[in-house]
Design an enzyme around this catalytic site. Structure first.
Site, mmCIF file in Angstrom:
data_model
loop_
_atom_site.group_PDB
_atom_site.id
_atom_site.type_symbol
_atom_site.label_atom_id
_atom_site.label_comp_id
_atom_site.label_asym_id
_atom_site.label_seq_id
_atom_site.Cartn_x
_atom_site.Cartn_y
_atom_site.Cartn_z
ATOM 1 N N ASN A 10 -7.531 16.067 16.322
ATOM 2 C CA ASN A 10 -7.828 16.980 15.222
ATOM 3 C C ASN A 10 -9.098 16.461 14.545
ATOM 4 O OD1 ASN A 10 -7.786 18.699 13.064
ATOM 5 N ND2 ASN A 10 -5.732 18.164 12.381
ATOM 6 N N ARG A 91 -6.571 20.659 18.396
ATOM 7 C CA ARG A 91 -6.459 21.710 17.378
ATOM 8 C C ARG A 91 -7.793 22.457 17.291
ATOM 9 N NH1 ARG A 91 -6.586 21.566 10.957
ATOM 10 N NH2 ARG A 91 -6.587 23.813 10.779
ATOM 11 N N HIS A 179 -4.907 27.943 9.390
ATOM 12 C CA HIS A 179 -3.718 27.132 9.086
ATOM 13 C C HIS A 179 -2.499 27.568 9.899
ATOM 14 C CE1 HIS A 179 -5.748 26.522 4.951
ATOM 15 N NE2 HIS A 179 -5.984 25.452 5.690
ATOM 16 N N ARG A 235 -14.695 26.739 -1.427
ATOM 17 C CA ARG A 235 -14.985 28.085 -0.891
ATOM 18 C C ARG A 235 -14.588 29.177 -1.875
ATOM 19 N NH1 ARG A 235 -11.224 26.632 3.977
ATOM 20 N NH2 ARG A 235 -12.251 24.749 4.738
ATOM 21 N N GLU A 384 2.121 19.510 11.997
ATOM 22 C CA GLU A 384 1.193 20.196 12.908
ATOM 23 C C GLU A 384 1.092 19.521 14.279
ATOM 24 O OE1 GLU A 384 -1.370 20.007 9.491
ATOM 25 O OE2 GLU A 384 -2.126 22.007 9.957
#
Ligand code: ADP
Length: 398
Positions: A10, A91, A179, A235, A384
């Site tokens: 990742n 990922r 996500h 963001r 994850e």
């Protein structure tokens, strides 16, 4: 069956995180995890620790670039000190319109996903670079891509489609979400009793929220790119397109080219806005909570904007799901910032969401709703890497 060590990778802008799971004989045990952090600096960090948390590697190497950083990982995993991986899972945020399924990586697949770098500009170039390096440095080991957009592939067309001219839709411009692996891991952890109508709020540096019906994604807040949806650390989240045009015209007054203007606009909306832009202080919730305690009005406004936006999304998702059984908080803020959870839920009792102040006073997994809450509210950390390992094992068997 024999041992099946699976490496999960990742990568971020300045770090490569990894873990190795033993996945043989139906097992899913994390053997160790590690990271190379501080890429682009003279004093990076490289560490590996075992499942008990003991550091087996703890170095501060110079990390001039990503190539040096990833070679450290590959060399360590080839050193004989650790079980060498027999498969690798990567990922990836978004593979573009043609790559929707998790699958084995070939160099042609990487080329195809790279065509859509604009859909996750901060993530895709790095992930594709690491995939190519992994194919080169682990010859013969199968590599698999696990997409965040995979979980969102069930969104109906009315949700995915953007209200833009068809020529751009034909280029793949639509909502992909992000996500997704975190959401998948929450649904996985709720099995076998996944609530029919579920909302999961993944609140971290990047934040998003998803409406999940019968275990499948119905809608999510992020759009084409991770810049859309909820206000995040740096963001904007969703914003009136007129604002982008206004800022672009301001930037264009001094830019040398259209592409320079576009890059500068991207920096404004992806790196200088959100909690950081409003607070003029930090993108980190811990800093903002401290500043609020000290009476900083900008920090207060930034956090209010964040919690207000999330409450609005929850309201619209309850309408879309036509009810709600469970609300789950996850991600760094969702798991740790009880004040955000309390502020988000404060005005949602009409939707059947009532927190128990005492139960909410926790970090980590918990049921935090009050006894009289119609909707169960939980905190569940994501898993994850485990989801990626599950996909890798499934795909190896195909
Ligand atoms: P990423 O999206 O990069 O994976 P994380 O999920 O780790 O990010 O979330 C990072 C956010 O979580 C930061 O805003 C950080 O301030 C917040 N956070 C982490 N720990 C705490 C804490 N104890 N209290 C409040 N906020 C926290």
């Amino acid at each position: 069956m024999s041992s099946l060590p699976v490496l999960v990778l990742n990568s971020g802008s300045s770090s490569i995180k990894f873990s190795v799971y033993e996945a043989g004989n139906g097992e899913r045990a994390r053997l160790f995890e590690g990271a190379v952090d501080g890429i682009g600096t003279d004093l990076g960090k490289f560490w590996i620790k075992n499942a008990a948390g003991t550091k087996l590697v703890d170095q501060t190497p110079a990390l001039p670039n990503r190539s040096v950083a990833f070679k450290l990982v590959a060399d360590a995993l080839h050193s004989g000190e650790f079980p060498a991986p027999v498969a690798i899972g990567h990922r990836m945020v978004c593979g573009g319109p043609t790559v929707q399924e998790n699958q084995r990586i070939t160099s042609e697949l990487i080329d195809e996903m790279e065509r859509y770098t604009a859909f996750a500009p901060l993530h895709t170039p790095i992930a594709c670079y690491i995939m190519r390096e992994a194919l080169r440095l682990f010859p013969g080991v199968p590599n698999f891509v696990c997409l965040d957009s995979y979980f969102h592939r069930t969104m109906p067309e009315v949700v995915r489609h953007m209200p833009i001219p068809d020529e751009y839709s034909a280029m793949g411009v639509r909502r992909y979400g992000a996500h997704g692996i975190s959401y998948e891991s929450i649904v996985y952890q709720l099995q076998p009793e996944v609530p029919e109508k579920l909302i999961v709020a993944h609140l971290g540096n990047g934040s998003s929220i998803s409406a999940i019906l019968q275990g499948q994604c119905l809608d999510t807040s992020m759009g084409l790119t991770p810049t859309g949806g909820i206000i995040s650390g740096t963001r904007t989240g969703d914003i009136d397109p007129g604002v982008l045009l206004f800022i672009l015209r301001e930037i264009a007054k001094t830019a040398q080219s259209a592409s320079e203007a576009a890059d500068k606009l991207e920096t404004v909306v992806s790196k200088k806005s959100g909690l950081l832009g409003v607070s003029q202080l930090s993108n980190d919730m811990r800093d903002l909570r401290e500043a609020i305690q000290a009476g900083n009005a900008h920090a207060r406004l930034a956090v209010d904007k964040f919690t207000w936006t999330i409450a609005r999304w929850i309201g619209s998702f309850v309408a879309e799901l036509n009810g709600l059984d469970m609300l789950v908080f996850t991600g760094g803020i969702g798991e740790n910032d009880m004040a955000s959870r309390a502020e988000i839920c404060a005005g949602l009792d009409a939707l059947g969401i009532v927190l128990d102040a005492e139960r909410n006073n926790v970090r980590g997994p918990a049921m935090i709703s009050a006894k009289n809450s119609r909707v169960a509210v939980r905190v569940i950390p994501p898993l994850e890497d485990l989801i990626i390992v599950n996909h890798v094992v499934r795909l190896m068997g195909e």
